[in-house]
Design a protein around this motif. Structure first.
Motif: not given
Length: 226
Positions: A40-41, A44-45, A48, A60, A163, A166-167, A169
């Motif tokens: 997940t991290m 997410g990162w 970005l 994703s 987490s 982040l997605n 965002f």
């Protein structure tokens, strides 16, 4: 091409998820937690700073795989439910992107000139993929967090929920570009001539409704997974 990306992010997920489902009783929960959190991290990162929609959807997909992994030992049926909703939402989004021939974020800024309903459908589908209530994508995340809390994994539930922001965002960044901004254009008119479309969209409205408006059916799904 978008069609290849659609197959890689939907159909190709079925085989590994089926394998996880079958061997779930023999898996180690601590290893699953580590893999799920890293997934997940990373998803997410990694998404970005991307500008290509296919890369964003690929990251994703990594993040969604983490949500499926963390719950496979506690409640394998929730993994299948999460996979089903993810496939429907991703399939809907890829069909809409293929219909509009859009592959980059900046191309979305002029989409409202060509097709305002398609812009709204993309907005709903992206919010659903991000797990924002009251859309369909919120249901599997809500049920997974509920199962984690009931199994005394409160800290992990909090980390997974954080987490997911982040997605959300970079989904919101796409929505902002497609609905609230318009890049400078060379033509004087902001409205384009409506050329007749040759691509079919018969299945897109149905998939959009399924991927966005199924949250009221949550009690039925809770009964099925339990």
């Amino acid at each position: 091409p978008l069609s290849s990306g659609m197959i890689l992010l939907t159909w190709q997920k079925i085989a590994p998820t089926s394998l996880l489902y079958q061997i779930s009783p023999t898996l180690n929960m601590k290893i699953l937690i580590i893999l799920a959190f890293l997934s997940t991290m990373l998803g997410g990162w990694g998404g970005l700073n991307q500008t290509h929609l296919r890369k964003i959807l690929a990251y994703s997909s990594i993040a969604h795989m983490g949500w499926m992994t963390i719950i496979v030992l506690i409640n394998p049926s929730l993994t299948l439910l999460n996979l089903l909703i993810y496939i429907i939402a991703t399939l809907t989004l890829f069909l809409m992107l293929n219909f509009t021939s859009i592959t980059k974020i900046k191309s979305l800024s002029n989409l409202w000139n060509k097709s305002t309903p398609m812009t709204m459908a993309i907005l709903l589908t992206l919010l659903s993929l991000g797990g924002l209530p009251p859309l369909t994508g919120f249901m599997p995340k809500w049920l997974i967090l509920q199962e984690l809390v009931s199994n005394n994994n409160i800290i992990m539930a909090i980390l997974m929920a954080m987490s997911a922001l982040l997605n959300l965002f970079f989904y919101m960044r796409i929505i902002y570009t497609s609905t609230l901004t318009m890049f400078p254009t060379t033509n004087n008119s902001k409205l384009q001539w409506p050329y007749p479309q040759t691509k079919t969209i018969n299945i897109i409205p149905t998939l959009t409704i399924i991927s966005s408006l199924l949250l009221p059916l949550s009690p039925m799904f809770i009964t099925l997974v339990n």
